[in-house]
Structures are given as C-alpha cells and as structure tokens.
Design a protein around this motif. Structure first.
Motif, PDB file in Angstrom:
ATOM      1  N   ASP A  28       0.841  -1.203   0.000  1.00  0.00           N
ATOM      2  CA  ASP A  28       0.000   0.000   0.000  1.00  0.00           C
ATOM      3  C   ASP A  28       0.875   1.250   0.000  1.00  0.00           C
ATOM      4  O   ASP A  28       1.921   1.290   0.665  1.00  0.00           O
ATOM      5  CB  ASP A  28      -0.899   0.038   1.244  1.00  0.00           C
ATOM      6  N   THR A  29       0.445   2.260  -0.717  1.00  0.00           N
ATOM      7  CA  THR A  29       1.109   3.571  -0.673  1.00  0.00           C
ATOM      8  C   THR A  29       0.044   4.599  -0.314  1.00  0.00           C
ATOM      9  O   THR A  29      -0.912   4.797  -1.061  1.00  0.00           O
ATOM     10  CB  THR A  29       1.762   3.910  -2.025  1.00  0.00           C
ATOM     11  N   ILE A  30       0.203   5.219   0.834  1.00  0.00           N
ATOM     12  CA  ILE A  30      -0.833   6.087   1.386  1.00  0.00           C
ATOM     13  C   ILE A  30      -0.255   7.453   1.707  1.00  0.00           C
ATOM     14  O   ILE A  30       0.718   7.566   2.461  1.00  0.00           O
ATOM     15  CB  ILE A  30      -1.442   5.470   2.665  1.00  0.00           C
ATOM     16  N   ALA A  31      -0.837   8.489   1.108  1.00  0.00           N
ATOM     17  CA  ALA A  31      -0.485   9.865   1.457  1.00  0.00           C
ATOM     18  C   ALA A  31      -1.371  10.300   2.610  1.00  0.00           C
ATOM     19  O   ALA A  31      -2.590  10.090   2.583  1.00  0.00           O
ATOM     20  CB  ALA A  31      -0.694  10.780   0.255  1.00  0.00           C
ATOM     21  N   VAL A 184       4.040   2.020   2.245  1.00  0.00           N
ATOM     22  CA  VAL A 184       4.530   3.387   2.446  1.00  0.00           C
ATOM     23  C   VAL A 184       3.413   4.269   2.983  1.00  0.00           C
ATOM     24  O   VAL A 184       2.318   4.317   2.404  1.00  0.00           O
ATOM     25  CB  VAL A 184       5.059   3.986   1.125  1.00  0.00           C
ATOM     26  N   LEU A 185       3.669   4.942   4.104  1.00  0.00           N
ATOM     27  CA  LEU A 185       2.786   5.991   4.621  1.00  0.00           C
ATOM     28  C   LEU A 185       3.591   7.275   4.625  1.00  0.00           C
ATOM     29  O   LEU A 185       4.660   7.332   5.241  1.00  0.00           O
ATOM     30  CB  LEU A 185       2.303   5.680   6.044  1.00  0.00           C
ATOM     31  N   TRP A 186       3.068   8.305   3.966  1.00  0.00           N
ATOM     32  CA  TRP A 186       3.863   9.511   3.737  1.00  0.00           C
ATOM     33  C   TRP A 186       3.039  10.743   4.085  1.00  0.00           C
ATOM     34  O   TRP A 186       2.051  11.041   3.417  1.00  0.00           O
ATOM     35  CB  TRP A 186       4.279   9.556   2.270  1.00  0.00           C
ATOM     36  N   ILE A 187       3.444  11.438   5.146  1.00  0.00           N
ATOM     37  CA  ILE A 187       2.810  12.715   5.482  1.00  0.00           C
ATOM     38  C   ILE A 187       3.342  13.781   4.530  1.00  0.00           C
ATOM     39  O   ILE A 187       4.550  13.922   4.355  1.00  0.00           O
ATOM     40  CB  ILE A 187       3.128  13.131   6.928  1.00  0.00           C
ATOM     41  N   HIS A 197       1.617   8.984  -7.653  1.00  0.00           N
ATOM     42  CA  HIS A 197       2.071   7.633  -7.287  1.00  0.00           C
ATOM     43  C   HIS A 197       1.175   6.895  -6.293  1.00  0.00           C
ATOM     44  O   HIS A 197       1.039   5.679  -6.372  1.00  0.00           O
ATOM     45  CB  HIS A 197       3.484   7.653  -6.689  1.00  0.00           C
ATOM     46  N   PHE A 198       0.592   7.605  -5.314  1.00  0.00           N
ATOM     47  CA  PHE A 198      -0.078   6.936  -4.199  1.00  0.00           C
ATOM     48  C   PHE A 198      -1.341   6.187  -4.631  1.00  0.00           C
ATOM     49  O   PHE A 198      -2.064   6.622  -5.519  1.00  0.00           O
ATOM     50  CB  PHE A 198      -0.458   7.956  -3.109  1.00  0.00           C
ATOM     51  N   LYS A 199      -1.597   5.083  -3.951  1.00  0.00           N
ATOM     52  CA  LYS A 199      -2.833   4.340  -4.168  1.00  0.00           C
ATOM     53  C   LYS A 199      -3.997   4.954  -3.398  1.00  0.00           C
ATOM     54  O   LYS A 199      -5.140   4.892  -3.826  1.00  0.00           O
ATOM     55  CB  LYS A 199      -2.658   2.879  -3.730  1.00  0.00           C
ATOM     56  N   GLU A 212     -11.110   9.273   3.035  1.00  0.00           N
ATOM     57  CA  GLU A 212     -10.154   8.321   2.470  1.00  0.00           C
ATOM     58  C   GLU A 212     -10.469   8.137   0.995  1.00  0.00           C
ATOM     59  O   GLU A 212     -11.567   7.726   0.629  1.00  0.00           O
ATOM     60  CB  GLU A 212     -10.237   6.974   3.210  1.00  0.00           C
ATOM     61  N   GLU A 213      -9.506   8.495   0.144  1.00  0.00           N
ATOM     62  CA  GLU A 213      -9.696   8.405  -1.302  1.00  0.00           C
ATOM     63  C   GLU A 213      -8.823   7.306  -1.892  1.00  0.00           C
ATOM     64  O   GLU A 213      -7.670   7.161  -1.511  1.00  0.00           O
ATOM     65  CB  GLU A 213      -9.292   9.722  -1.973  1.00  0.00           C
TER      66      GLU A 213
END
Length: 216
Positions: A28-31, A184-187, A197-199, A212-213
């Motif tokens: 998962d890639t989460i902004a 990846v969790l990215w603030i 890039h983020f899912k 949550e999108e």
C-alpha cells in the motif's frame, strides 16, 4: 499487514488521535494529509511504536504490538523524520550505523549505490556531514534509512527540504520499493505530491480520518 483498531492517544485532557481504525496492506502507498495539529505525526509515532496508544490495539501480521519484540518492530517498520537526524561525523559512519546496530558487516557497495541514487555519488564516505547543506543531509538520512529494506516505511515530510528535482528523485526510489512490496505511509503538505504515485490519500482532522480516497 498492519491494523489499527480503535486507536486513541490522549495527553492530559487533549485527544490527539480519536478512536481511529485503519488497515494497511502489503505494498500500500498512502499519502496522509490534513491541517497542522491534526495528529498526523502522532499517528506515525504510534505505528512506529515510539509511543503507545492510550486506547486500542495495533497489530502487525495479526500479532499485537505488545507481543512483538521492540527491536523486531524497529527493523520491520522504519520511520523517517521530517528533520535530518545525522551524527556529526562522516557520511560513511552514518551509513554504517544500521549495520552496526544489527551486528552486520557494512555493505559498502550498497551504500555507494544509495549515495548515487539520492544524487550524492560525488561525495566520499570520509566527507564530514557538517559540510553538507540541509537538503543534502536529508538525502543522507534517507539513504541511511534504506540500507536495510523494511516491511513498512513511514515518512514525515521527508522531502520538504529538497528542491523539485531531488524530491521527485526520492519519490522514484521510494515507490520502486513499494512495487517490491514495501508499504509506504507519507505525510505531506504538498497537494501535488499527495496526488502522485499513491494508491490512497487519507485526510486526518482532529485525530480522525475525515476522508479516504482511492487514487488508483
């Protein structure tokens, strides 16, 4: 992979994280976005086990945090702070630190490859870090963090000190790792960055997930 179940975090009478639930799967890639003071950094500190929730449980691969060796958690979940966190020594000593902490041999070849990847291949291992700019120090911090591949990478405004070219270069490195299965969790406070890039994109307000999108 990671599950947060009814997580709250309070300091005195102030609720910083409020009954939050979240599931993070492998790759998962989460902004994480939201106003200042909404609990974003506190959320990452909870996930990295730097602080413990005042209510609720965190689970990694089905096992509660209190049943996992803290050293093991630190190896599986890597937390990159907003500010560079280097020792005032040489680049080589900083890059060697993760291997020293694990009792492993320093992988000089990988260190050189990472230096090149973050755009600092022209520096030598014996270069003193006090000679570096703030952005260069941050890139050394990122390279050091990636000397070992975690299961999950937490980033708190990790590229805020970098120009656009270097920021996008770091993004390419991080999201290539995500393709290999790292979560990846990215603030970020950059709207443009949060859409690349983020899912997923999560908006945190007053310690709760307001929105949550799914981006792709």
């Amino acid at each position: 992979m990671l599950k947060l179940e009814n997580i709250s975090y309070k300091v005195d009478n102030r609720v910083i994280i409020n009954d939050l639930n979240l599931k993070i799967e492998k790759g998962d890639t989460i902004a994480i976005i939201g106003p200042s003071g909404s609990g974003k950094s506190t959320l990452l500190r909870l996930i990295s086990n730097l602080i413990s929730p005042t209510q609720g449980e965190l689970y990694l691969n089905g096992k509660a945090y209190n049943q996992i060796n803290p050293e093991r958690l630190r190896m599986d979940i890597s937390y990159l702070l907003q500010e560079s966190d280097l020792f005032d020594r040489t680049i080589g000593e900083n890059l060697a630190f993760p291997s020293i902490a694990r009792g492993d041999k320093f992988d000089r070849k990988k260190a050189k490859s990472l230096l090149k990847a973050v755009g600092l291949g022209h520096y030598h291992f014996n270069t003193r870090v006090e000679r570096l700019s703030g952005g260069e120090r941050q890139r050394i911090t990122i390279a050091r963090q990636l000397m070992y591949t975690p299961k999950m990478l937490l980033l708190d405004e990790a590229t805020s000190a970098l120009d656009t070219e270097n920021s996008e270069n770091i993004e390419r490195i991080i999201f290539k790792l995500a393709e290999e299965g790292i979560s990846v969790l990215w603030i970020t406070h950059s709207n443009n960055q949060s859409m690349r890039h983020f899912k997923k994109r999560i908006r945190l307000v007053d310690g709760k997930i307001e929105k949550e999108e799914h981006l792709r």
